[in-house]
Scaffold this active site. Structure first.
Site, PDB file in Angstrom:
ATOM      1  N   HIS A 168     -55.035 -68.898 -84.302  1.00 22.72           N
ATOM      2  CA  HIS A 168     -53.706 -68.311 -84.499  1.00 22.72           C
ATOM      3  C   HIS A 168     -53.695 -67.591 -85.853  1.00 22.72           C
ATOM      4  O   HIS A 168     -54.275 -68.087 -86.813  1.00 22.72           O
ATOM      5  CB  HIS A 168     -52.666 -69.439 -84.503  1.00 22.72           C
ATOM      6  CG  HIS A 168     -51.274 -68.988 -84.847  1.00 22.72           C
ATOM      7  ND1 HIS A 168     -50.648 -69.326 -86.024  1.00 22.72           N
ATOM      8  CD2 HIS A 168     -50.389 -68.223 -84.163  1.00 22.72           C
ATOM      9  CE1 HIS A 168     -49.430 -68.797 -86.044  1.00 22.72           C
ATOM     10  NE2 HIS A 168     -49.246 -68.119 -84.941  1.00 22.72           N
ATOM     11  N   ASN A 169     -53.047 -66.434 -85.929  1.00 21.71           N
ATOM     12  CA  ASN A 169     -53.003 -65.673 -87.186  1.00 21.71           C
ATOM     13  C   ASN A 169     -54.379 -65.617 -87.845  1.00 21.71           C
ATOM     14  O   ASN A 169     -54.540 -65.966 -89.020  1.00 21.71           O
ATOM     15  CB  ASN A 169     -52.002 -66.304 -88.176  1.00 21.71           C
ATOM     16  CG  ASN A 169     -50.560 -66.029 -87.762  1.00 21.71           C
ATOM     17  OD1 ASN A 169     -50.304 -65.270 -86.830  1.00 21.71           O
ATOM     18  ND2 ASN A 169     -49.624 -66.645 -88.446  1.00 21.71           N
ATOM     19  N   GLU A 198     -56.381 -63.658 -82.849  1.00 23.77           N
ATOM     20  CA  GLU A 198     -55.074 -63.008 -82.822  1.00 23.77           C
ATOM     21  C   GLU A 198     -55.047 -61.872 -83.841  1.00 23.77           C
ATOM     22  O   GLU A 198     -55.531 -62.021 -84.963  1.00 23.77           O
ATOM     23  CB  GLU A 198     -53.977 -64.023 -83.161  1.00 23.77           C
ATOM     24  CG  GLU A 198     -52.605 -63.406 -83.013  1.00 23.77           C
ATOM     25  CD  GLU A 198     -51.485 -64.363 -83.384  1.00 23.77           C
ATOM     26  OE1 GLU A 198     -50.360 -64.110 -82.928  1.00 23.77           O
ATOM     27  OE2 GLU A 198     -51.724 -65.331 -84.121  1.00 23.77           O
ATOM     28  N   ASP A 200     -52.293 -59.206 -85.469  1.00 29.61           N
ATOM     29  CA  ASP A 200     -50.903 -58.793 -85.654  1.00 29.61           C
ATOM     30  C   ASP A 200     -50.889 -57.336 -86.107  1.00 29.61           C
ATOM     31  O   ASP A 200     -51.267 -57.062 -87.247  1.00 29.61           O
ATOM     32  CB  ASP A 200     -50.341 -59.642 -86.809  1.00 29.61           C
ATOM     33  CG  ASP A 200     -49.118 -60.406 -86.386  1.00 29.61           C
ATOM     34  OD1 ASP A 200     -48.640 -60.150 -85.290  1.00 29.61           O
ATOM     35  OD2 ASP A 200     -48.649 -61.252 -87.163  1.00 29.61           O
ATOM     36  N   HIS A 213     -49.074 -60.294 -91.532  1.00 23.58           N
ATOM     37  CA  HIS A 213     -47.996 -61.108 -90.974  1.00 23.58           C
ATOM     38  C   HIS A 213     -46.684 -60.412 -91.305  1.00 23.58           C
ATOM     39  O   HIS A 213     -46.220 -60.466 -92.435  1.00 23.58           O
ATOM     40  CB  HIS A 213     -48.052 -62.516 -91.573  1.00 23.58           C
ATOM     41  CG  HIS A 213     -47.309 -63.524 -90.757  1.00 23.58           C
ATOM     42  ND1 HIS A 213     -47.482 -63.640 -89.395  1.00 23.58           N
ATOM     43  CD2 HIS A 213     -46.393 -64.457 -91.103  1.00 23.58           C
ATOM     44  CE1 HIS A 213     -46.700 -64.610 -88.943  1.00 23.58           C
ATOM     45  NE2 HIS A 213     -46.028 -65.120 -89.957  1.00 23.58           N
ATOM     46  N   GLU A 247     -50.749 -58.910 -81.104  1.00 17.52           N
ATOM     47  CA  GLU A 247     -49.311 -59.057 -81.286  1.00 17.52           C
ATOM     48  C   GLU A 247     -48.892 -57.690 -81.793  1.00 17.52           C
ATOM     49  O   GLU A 247     -49.095 -57.342 -82.949  1.00 17.52           O
ATOM     50  CB  GLU A 247     -49.040 -60.160 -82.290  1.00 17.52           C
ATOM     51  CG  GLU A 247     -47.608 -60.626 -82.236  1.00 17.52           C
ATOM     52  CD  GLU A 247     -47.378 -61.849 -83.099  1.00 17.52           C
ATOM     53  OE1 GLU A 247     -46.690 -61.680 -84.112  1.00 17.52           O
ATOM     54  OE2 GLU A 247     -47.882 -62.931 -82.788  1.00 17.52           O
TER      55      GLU A 247
END
Length: 642
Positions: A168-169, A198, A200, A213, A247
């Site tokens: 994640h992230n 992931e 973003d 983020h 994302e």
């Protein structure tokens, strides 16, 4: 004779100091902890006040480290004269003590030629205590089954039948608010065998998308650089497919730049059309069929078929770039794969993500005819790169059962997923037998803390995404789980989590229980890391043995404390566990230093799947909080189960 001949050259010029002593141990390939060697060295030289040791002294230091009494007991039990282990006695030891029932003369000869350092003993096909100690300390005597260090599972099941190592992230290497975004996040996750990263993505300057983020002060990295790093490291630790979970907060224009980046940098690695060209799909392809392929997980417009037809037309007519579609069934917040509902999402995407947080509320929305419901736009070029991993909004289990295609996956936040585990586990499991489900940490975990992944593995969730940058028990479970199956990042789920008609639930295992009685005799520790409070090499170690699994298998047992001994603490304590669902159970050995009655300091740990346990006398390696092996430290235990 062997020992003297090995060291005499180093003593030719006179006696040896501490550095020389360590060099000699290195030359003899003896793993050691500097604090322990320094302590033993000082004790030796204090006897005859000075800073150097003789050959006799070195022999005593060597023996203090290598000649462990617990190994000597075993050796003497099988050696007729206490000096030599003939091959037939070695075979007896392997069969009786190590449960190596197929051990033959060949097995014995292989071990002797690999571990016996003394030539004349080796030539007689025998083993001295020196060879035996090296064997007992080796990988072959590790608690982790050697067959599980290779890919031994069937890799031809559909993708949804596997647990998939997921991050994640991935771009963060610290916390979610101020921490740096860094390419190392991707490199290190890939080197650990992670198979779902992931990314973003936000609009950047000069029409170059950036990764960070959103709406926080984390730093930014160019999307292009991220893809270059992924291209370089994608298949270094595993040949099986890599999923990039996007994302996506970019404008259609920059989404096209993303699509172009993915195509030009990843080239043939990028999967952009179904294998075998089939668009009517009833089941997902297997990891085996998708080897060395990168899959894009993002929203997609329309069906696979429409995308395929479009691609065919484009190849024929070289359509101009810039085609954009509105997604009928989605509102603005849906476009961002479901994640943002938990994250800090603005009402409008601001043109430049670099605007400070304060302006965000006042920034005027981009003009649109009806600003009530803004239909998000998605670039067809990016949409068409999504094949087997289409992000689709989770509505309900019933809705998925009736409408969801096998190539559509859901992302569910941990809080919502936890409610499902509690109140509708049966439906949740039925869902994960059919569809890839990704769980992600809640947005309020500002420090990038993690949840316990076990509760979501228990219901068959494939992608249980964790913050790889945050050490702790949760990441230790993750790393331990994916040691299995050769560390390739894909672990086949148990049959009862793949069968669509299963009635298994973690709280009601019923007929799916295959009870295992596990007994662990914790014998000793060796060269444990000294306490941070110790000026020499001391600690007051204790060992916790924990089982993670379905609720009724959760257990924790604790050894006694050995005072002031980190070099060779002895416990000789037996711990028994009854495990109902061994297929899901993990075991964790954690060594701590008792600082006070209420406070312990972490010294090292090792976590592995219960079904990867080796039986017999086994050494347990120890890892730091960051998962790095502490070369010289280990526990020694006898493991037995039926």
């Amino acid at each position: 004779t062997w020992f003297w001949s090995l060291i005499q050259n180093d003593f030719k010029t006179g006696n040896v100091d501490l550095e020389g002593c360590m060099r000699l141990l290195e030359k003899m390939q003896i793993p050691f902890d500097e604090a322990h060697v320094t302590h033993i060295f000082k004790k030796t030289v204090d006897k005859h006040s000075g800073q150097i040791i003789s050959m006799e002294d070195f022999k005593a230091i060597y023996r203090a480290i290598v000649h462990r009494s617990e190994f000597q007991e075993l050796f003497r039990a099988y050696s007729p004269d206490g000096k030599i282990l003939p091959d037939n006695q070695l075979i007896k030891f392997l069969v009786k003590e190590q449960f190596h029932t197929e051990a033959t003369e060949t097995t014995a000869f292989e071990l002797i030629s690999k571990y016996e350092p003394i030539d004349e003993v080796r030539k007689k096909k025998q083993m001295s205590f020196e060879g035996f100690a090296r064997y007992m300390n080796s990988e072959e005597c590790s608690i982790f089954k050697s067959q599980h260090k290779t890919i031994y599972q069937d890799m031809t099941h559909p993708l949804c039948d596997y647990f998939i190592s997921s991050s994640h992230n991935t771009y963060l290497i610290a916390d979610q608010l101020m921490g740096p975004s860094h390419l190392w996040g991707y490199t290190s996750a890939l080197l650990k065998g992670c198979r779902c990263l992931e990314i973003d993505c936000w609009d950047g300057s000069n029409n170059e998308p950036v990764v960070y983020h959103g709406h926080t002060l984390t730093s930014k990295i160019p999307f292009r650089s991220v893809i270059h790093v992924i291209d370089k490291y994608a298949f270094m630790s595993s040949a099986y497919p890599l999923v990039l979970s996007l994302e996506n907060h970019c404008s259609p224009k920059q989404q096209e730049v993303m699509a172009e980046c993915l195509k030009s940098i990843l080239g043939d690695k990028l999967l952009s059309s179904p294998i075998g060209g089939e668009t009517e799909m009833t089941r997902l392809p297997s990891p085996e069929a998708l080897k060395f392929k990168v899959l894009i997980k993002n929203k997609k417009i329309g069906t696979l078929e429409e995308g395929m037809l479009r691609t065919d037309e484009e190849t024929a007519t070289e359509t101009v770039a810039g085609t954009v579609a509105e997604t009928e069934d989605m509102s603005e917040s849906d476009l961002l794969s479901d994640e943002e509902t938990d994250d800090t999402t603005p009402i409008y995407r601001s043109k430049s993500p670099s605007k400070r947080r304060g302006d965000r509320r006042t920034s005027t929305p981009p003009p649109s005819k009806k600003s009530k419901v803004k239909k998000p736009k998605i670039a067809i070029a990016l949409s068409d790169l999504v094949v087997y991993t289409k992000s689709s909004k989770f509505v309900s289990f019933d809705h998925s059962l009736e409408n969801q295609k096998c190539y559509e996956n859901n992302s569910i936040g941990e809080a919502k997923a936890r409610k499902f585990v509690k109140h509708s586990a049966k439906e949740f499991i039925s869902h994960t037998t059919r569809f890839i489900t990704r769980i992600y940490p809640k947005g309020t975990r500002m420090t990038s803390s993690n949840y316990n992944p076990q509760e979501f593995w228990n219901v068959g969730c494939q992608m249980v995404a964790l913050n790889f940058q945050t050490p702790g028990t949760q990441m230790e479970l993750q790393n331990g789980k994916f040691l299995d199956n050769g560390g390739c990042g894909y672990v086949l789920k148990p049959e009862f989590l793949r069968d669509r008609n299963t009635t298994f639930t973690p709280k009601n295992v019923g007929a799916y229980s295959k009870p295992m009685s596990l007994s662990i005799r914790l014998i000793s520790g060796h060269q444990l890391p000294p306490s941070s409070l110790s000026k020499t090499n001391k600690a007051d170690p204790l060992v916790q043995i924990e089982i993670y699994g379905v609720p009724e298998d959760q257990a924790k047992k604790k050894s006694s404390v050995v005072k002031s001994n980190a070099l060779c603490p002895k416990w000789n304590e037996t711990f028994s566990f009854n495990i109902q669902v061994p297929e899901l159970a993990m075991i964790r050995f954690c060594v701590e230093d008792e600082v006070s009655l209420v406070n312990n300091e972490f010294l090292g740990q090792y976590t592995l799947p219960v079904l990867s346990l080796n039986t017999g006398y086994r050494n347990i390696p120890l890892l730091t909080r960051d998962g790095i092996k502490i070369e010289s430290a280990s526990l020694f235990a006898h493991v037995w189960y039926y």
